[in-house]
Design a protein around this motif. Structure first.
Motif, mmCIF file in Angstrom:
data_model
loop_
_atom_site.group_PDB
_atom_site.id
_atom_site.type_symbol
_atom_site.label_atom_id
_atom_site.label_comp_id
_atom_site.label_asym_id
_atom_site.label_seq_id
_atom_site.Cartn_x
_atom_site.Cartn_y
_atom_site.Cartn_z
ATOM 1 N N VAL A 193 0.825 -1.194 -0.090
ATOM 2 C CA VAL A 193 0.006 0.054 0.015
ATOM 3 C C VAL A 193 1.038 1.261 -0.027
ATOM 4 O O VAL A 193 1.832 1.326 0.803
ATOM 5 N N ALA A 194 0.674 2.040 -0.891
ATOM 6 C CA ALA A 194 1.544 3.411 -1.121
ATOM 7 C C ALA A 194 0.871 4.441 -0.780
ATOM 8 O O ALA A 194 -0.290 4.842 -1.673
ATOM 9 N N ALA A 195 1.128 5.347 0.182
ATOM 10 C CA ALA A 195 0.257 6.757 0.487
ATOM 11 C C ALA A 195 1.413 7.777 0.553
ATOM 12 O O ALA A 195 2.262 7.723 1.393
ATOM 13 N N MET A 196 1.139 9.007 -0.029
ATOM 14 C CA MET A 196 1.891 10.099 0.393
ATOM 15 C C MET A 196 1.347 10.799 1.650
ATOM 16 O O MET A 196 0.267 10.932 1.926
ATOM 17 N N LEU A 197 2.377 11.150 2.497
ATOM 18 C CA LEU A 197 2.136 11.941 3.699
ATOM 19 C C LEU A 197 1.573 13.435 3.436
ATOM 20 O O LEU A 197 0.411 13.666 3.876
ATOM 21 N N VAL A 198 2.330 14.084 2.702
ATOM 22 C CA VAL A 198 1.865 15.609 2.438
ATOM 23 C C VAL A 198 1.841 15.584 1.020
ATOM 24 O O VAL A 198 2.879 15.357 0.366
ATOM 25 N N ASN A 199 0.722 16.108 0.510
ATOM 26 C CA ASN A 199 0.729 16.035 -1.059
ATOM 27 C C ASN A 199 1.515 17.126 -1.638
ATOM 28 O O ASN A 199 1.703 18.327 -1.009
ATOM 29 N N ASN A 200 2.398 17.038 -2.617
ATOM 30 C CA ASN A 200 3.298 18.077 -3.068
ATOM 31 C C ASN A 200 2.562 19.190 -3.667
ATOM 32 O O ASN A 200 3.118 20.267 -3.964
ATOM 33 N N GLU A 201 1.314 18.921 -4.302
ATOM 34 C CA GLU A 201 0.808 20.135 -5.000
ATOM 35 C C GLU A 201 -0.194 20.792 -4.119
ATOM 36 O O GLU A 201 -0.335 22.100 -4.393
ATOM 37 N N ILE A 202 -0.930 20.247 -3.192
ATOM 38 C CA ILE A 202 -1.822 20.889 -2.586
ATOM 39 C C ILE A 202 -1.763 20.867 -0.947
ATOM 40 O O ILE A 202 -2.532 21.467 -0.180
ATOM 41 N N GLY A 203 -0.908 20.200 -0.712
ATOM 42 C CA GLY A 203 -0.347 20.028 0.891
ATOM 43 C C GLY A 203 -1.230 19.311 1.838
ATOM 44 O O GLY A 203 -1.031 19.441 2.887
ATOM 45 N N VAL A 204 -2.180 18.689 1.322
ATOM 46 C CA VAL A 204 -2.944 17.855 2.017
ATOM 47 C C VAL A 204 -2.296 16.822 2.558
ATOM 48 O O VAL A 204 -1.515 16.006 2.095
ATOM 49 N N ILE A 205 -2.504 16.527 3.936
ATOM 50 C CA ILE A 205 -2.091 15.161 4.635
ATOM 51 C C ILE A 205 -3.139 14.235 4.712
ATOM 52 O O ILE A 205 -4.080 14.212 5.173
ATOM 53 N N GLN A 206 -2.533 13.161 4.084
ATOM 54 C CA GLN A 206 -3.469 11.732 4.235
ATOM 55 C C GLN A 206 -3.467 11.037 5.740
ATOM 56 O O GLN A 206 -2.265 11.366 6.222
ATOM 57 N N PRO A 207 -4.539 10.423 5.870
ATOM 58 C CA PRO A 207 -4.334 9.790 7.129
ATOM 59 C C PRO A 207 -3.459 8.234 7.077
ATOM 60 O O PRO A 207 -4.023 7.312 7.179
ATOM 61 N N VAL A 208 -2.151 8.683 7.005
ATOM 62 C CA VAL A 208 -1.252 7.667 6.803
ATOM 63 C C VAL A 208 -1.177 6.404 7.670
ATOM 64 O O VAL A 208 -1.195 5.316 7.564
ATOM 65 N N GLU A 209 -1.316 7.059 9.194
ATOM 66 C CA GLU A 209 -1.223 6.038 10.374
ATOM 67 C C GLU A 209 -2.639 5.039 10.255
ATOM 68 O O GLU A 209 -2.198 3.744 10.366
ATOM 69 N N ALA A 210 -3.635 5.573 9.689
ATOM 70 C CA ALA A 210 -4.911 4.735 9.728
ATOM 71 C C ALA A 210 -4.701 3.829 8.306
ATOM 72 O O ALA A 210 -5.382 2.686 8.357
ATOM 73 N N ILE A 211 -3.959 4.320 7.180
ATOM 74 C CA ILE A 211 -3.991 3.552 6.189
ATOM 75 C C ILE A 211 -2.959 2.258 6.630
ATOM 76 O O ILE A 211 -3.232 1.211 6.094
ATOM 77 N N ALA A 212 -1.908 2.709 7.248
ATOM 78 C CA ALA A 212 -0.948 1.784 7.578
ATOM 79 C C ALA A 212 -1.645 0.650 8.358
ATOM 80 O O ALA A 212 -0.988 -0.536 8.140
ATOM 81 N N GLU A 213 -2.463 1.013 9.300
ATOM 82 C CA GLU A 213 -3.190 -0.059 10.051
ATOM 83 C C GLU A 213 -3.809 -0.790 9.315
ATOM 84 O O GLU A 213 -3.941 -2.219 9.504
#
Length: 364
Positions: A134-154
């Motif tokens: 599973v691959a997810a960006m922490l902070v988006n390089n274009e819009i700065g949005v922070i994905q819930p990576v901890e929840a996705i990782a779980e």
């Protein structure tokens, strides 16, 4: 020149430059050589490795690479099994998983909502037992949005999958979630030199090498490391850790001032207002000709989106994923700022940007 393109690259910190200098002159030995000069160079590399690891979760090893693109390619191509990722990922992820799909690997690309955030219920449905990565960006390089990576990782952990986090824009600015198995970072996004990045690999995770040769780096990455680049990266990482709170507070203050100034002038924010890194401000103005705006303001460095995709002529895939039309995506600009940006210069630049945008409307 007013520099407002921190997502593309950051100014080199004086401390990083000072750390690099000795390794570009008298201390030029190969760090993989067994003689005294080589051992001295290797020691510098290891000090830098420890500094970069200081911003990572515990229980893993940092392998230096030529940059985050190599690190992401290694993490993706070095694993097996179906891949789940997100539509707003960097091209280094999306193009690599597309290449893996052409080789027969199953790939699922999850959509995002209007604020740029993934739906965790959709992620839960897609990340099933048997998923490999599973691959997810922490902070988006274009819009700065922070994905819930901890929840996705779980979710990945529950399915028996590895979790890859592209932390390039968040490294040294946000906490890297502990549940990640693989983390890709880049020096030049944290005031270090270009040409070096790293892949953090959790203990016990094994990857197929991307580059074959001497296997000099942990995990089997081959190639002669540059002590100067490593030293600069290490110094930048140590400084980011030291200044973590101050840099975040400064970026937040700049964001509040800039967002207020452009918002009051009728510009609209792209992406979530709340779930974001504050050194990134992506806004749009209906009917704006961004190419003309940038031409009119050549002494202000800002962006229409990812530097990696500049010149493609296509609207941003990130903004399109939010549901924006081609016209809305093309009327958006990205302002990036941080440690060395003053509020005075930022607001002065924004005033000129808004004036130039309004002048376009008058002429039209």
């Amino acid at each position: 020149m007013t520099y407002l393109d921190y997502q593309a690259t950051t100014p080199l910190a004086p401390e990083a430059l000072a750390a690099m200098a000795p390794w570009m002159t008298e201390n030029f030995a190969n760090p993989h050589s067994a003689h005294a000069a080589g051992r001295k160079a290797k020691a510098a590399v290891e000090v830098a490795r420890e500094a970069v690891a200081g911003l990572m979760p515990r229980g893993g090893m940092v392998s230096f690479t030529s940059g985050a693109t190599e690190a992401l390619n290694w993490a993706i191509k070095g694993t097996t099994g179906p891949i789940v990722t997100i539509a707003t990922e960097h091209a280094a992820v999306l193009d690599t998983v597309a290449a893996e799909a052409r080789r027969g690997r199953d790939v699922t690309v999850l959509p995002v909502g209007p604020e740029g955030l993934i739906d965790l219920n959709a992620a839960r449905a897609a990340i099933r037992p048997g998923t490999g990565l599973v691959a997810a960006m922490l902070v988006n390089n274009e819009i700065g949005v922070i994905q819930p990576v901890e929840a996705i990782a779980e979710l990945a952990k529950a399915a028996g999958a590895l979790m890859l986090c592209d932390a390039v824009q968040g490294f040294g600015r946000e906490i890297v979630p502990d549940a990640c198995d693989l983390v890709a970072v880049s020096a030049h996004k944290i005031h270090g030199p270009k040409g070096i990045g790293a892949l953090w690999v959790r203990d016990g995770v094994e990857l197929e090498p991307l580059l074959h040769g001497g296997g000099q780096e942990p995990g089997g990455r081959s190639g002669t490391m540059a002590p100067a680049l490593c030293a600069g990266f290490g110094a930048a990482a140590a400084l980011a850790k030291q200044r973590f709170g101050a840099d975040r507070a400064h970026a937040a203050q700049l964001f509040r001032a800039a967002h207020r100034a452009l918002g009051s002038a009728g510009w609209q924010l792209n992406g979530s207002l709340d779930e974001r890194y504050h050194g990134n401000l992506n806004m749009r103005r209906d009917g704006l000709d961004v190419a003309r705006l940038m031409s009119d303001l050549r002494d202000i460095a800002f962006s229409a989106g990812s530097a990696c995709a500049s010149g493609s002529g296509r609207p941003s895939h990130v903004l399109k994923a939010l549901g924006l039309s081609d016209a809305e995506a093309r009327s958006s600009i990205r302002l990036g700022f941080g440690r060395y940006t003053t509020e005075e210069e930022l607001l002065a630049a924004i005033e000129r940007i808004d004036e130039a945008a309004r002048a376009q409307a008058v002429i039209a």
